[in-house]
Structures are given as structure tokens and as C-alpha cells.
Design a protein around this motif. Sequence first.
Motif, PDB file in Angstrom:
ATOM      1  N   ILE A  97       0.838  -1.201   0.000  1.00  0.00           N
ATOM      2  CA  ILE A  97       0.000   0.000   0.000  1.00  0.00           C
ATOM      3  C   ILE A  97       0.872   1.249   0.000  1.00  0.00           C
ATOM      4  N   THR A  98       0.560   2.170  -0.908  1.00  0.00           N
ATOM      5  CA  THR A  98       1.215   3.468  -0.943  1.00  0.00           C
ATOM      6  C   THR A  98       0.159   4.549  -0.736  1.00  0.00           C
ATOM      7  N   ASN A  99       0.382   5.412   0.226  1.00  0.00           N
ATOM      8  CA  ASN A  99      -0.526   6.529   0.463  1.00  0.00           C
ATOM      9  C   ASN A  99       0.069   7.777  -0.183  1.00  0.00           C
ATOM     10  N   LYS A 100      -0.447   8.154  -1.333  1.00  0.00           N
ATOM     11  CA  LYS A 100      -0.010   9.363  -2.031  1.00  0.00           C
ATOM     12  C   LYS A 100      -0.879  10.561  -1.685  1.00  0.00           C
ATOM     13  N   GLY A 101      -1.763  10.371  -0.713  1.00  0.00           N
ATOM     14  CA  GLY A 101      -2.632  11.461  -0.284  1.00  0.00           C
ATOM     15  C   GLY A 101      -1.922  12.400   0.668  1.00  0.00           C
ATOM     16  N   ALA A 102      -2.594  13.479   0.988  1.00  0.00           N
ATOM     17  CA  ALA A 102      -2.045  14.484   1.896  1.00  0.00           C
ATOM     18  C   ALA A 102      -2.376  14.177   3.351  1.00  0.00           C
ATOM     19  N   ILE A 103      -3.274  13.191   3.574  1.00  0.00           N
ATOM     20  CA  ILE A 103      -3.694  12.843   4.930  1.00  0.00           C
ATOM     21  C   ILE A 103      -3.670  11.331   5.115  1.00  0.00           C
ATOM     22  N   LYS A 157       0.033   6.331   6.889  1.00  0.00           N
ATOM     23  CA  LYS A 157       0.249   7.784   6.965  1.00  0.00           C
ATOM     24  C   LYS A 157       0.574   8.349   5.577  1.00  0.00           C
ATOM     25  N   PRO A 158       0.339   9.636   5.362  1.00  0.00           N
ATOM     26  CA  PRO A 158       0.623  10.241   4.061  1.00  0.00           C
ATOM     27  C   PRO A 158       2.096  10.113   3.688  1.00  0.00           C
ATOM     28  N   GLY A 159       2.339   9.790   2.420  1.00  0.00           N
ATOM     29  CA  GLY A 159       3.700   9.658   1.914  1.00  0.00           C
ATOM     30  C   GLY A 159       4.365   8.329   2.228  1.00  0.00           C
ATOM     31  N   GLU A 160       3.696   7.453   2.972  1.00  0.00           N
ATOM     32  CA  GLU A 160       4.290   6.168   3.335  1.00  0.00           C
ATOM     33  C   GLU A 160       3.863   5.049   2.394  1.00  0.00           C
TER      34      GLU A 160
END
Length: 136
Positions: free
Chosen positions: A57-63, A95-98
Motif C-alpha cells: 500500500i502506498t498513500n499518495k494522499g495528503a492525509i 500515513k501520508p507519503g508512506e
Amino acid sequence: MNKVGLVLLALVLAMISLTACGRRQAPATVIDVVMTDYKYEPNTFIIPPGKEITLNITNKGAIEHEFVIMKYGTNVGENFGDEDEENIYWEIEVKPGETTTVTFTAPEQIGQYQFLCGIEGHFTAGMSGTLQVAQP
């Protein structure tokens, strides 16, 4: 190219197209998903029953976002709330960016499962998808 060549080419392309349409997506044990604000890419997955599933999983969101799989036969209503907590099959927060890699055991029950982001307002913003448990 002459008429015979064009006809043959058209037949070959039609056969390739029909063959590709007839293929069923095989269940996967490794899934790559990207979270953004407010969606999953892709938002549908097919997995085999009872197998260990690796989720990248990659969180490319801001939150911060969650990946929550609901139990078979349960779906969230209009909003995800406290009443839905007992119907969670599995979940993780990112978390965002992780980017994180985790594993879970797929449900044994064949069928469709709803997945979503359980953070307030994210489900209603459209952050959900479908997990299909199917035999290979």
C-alpha cells in the motif's frame, strides 16, 4: 496490402480480441494499491480464499488513510461509524507519503467484500471498493 491480406489481418485481430475478452482475471496473492485523497487505485481486487495475501500500500494522499475490509455479508450504510466496527474483517492505517507491505489471510467464504477508508468522511467522499474472493 491487397484485399485478401486485409481480410486475414481483420480475422486475426478479431480472434485476438475475442480470446482476450474471454479470459477471467485470476485471483492474486500480491496486491498493489495506491491511496489518494479520496480513492483507491485500483478499487477492485480478486483474491483466492484462505490464502496469505500480501498487500503493498502506498498513500499518495495528503492525509492518513485506512484500508478496512468488512466481513462477508456486511456493508456500511451512508457513513462509516462506531456501529460498523464489529463488522471489520481486517484493517490497516497508512500515513501520508508512506508505503507499507503487510499480509493477511483471505476469508474462506467465496463472495464480495466491501473495503473502505474508515476515517470520518472518507467513505462518504467515495473512498471504497470491492474485494472478490474467488476460486482460482
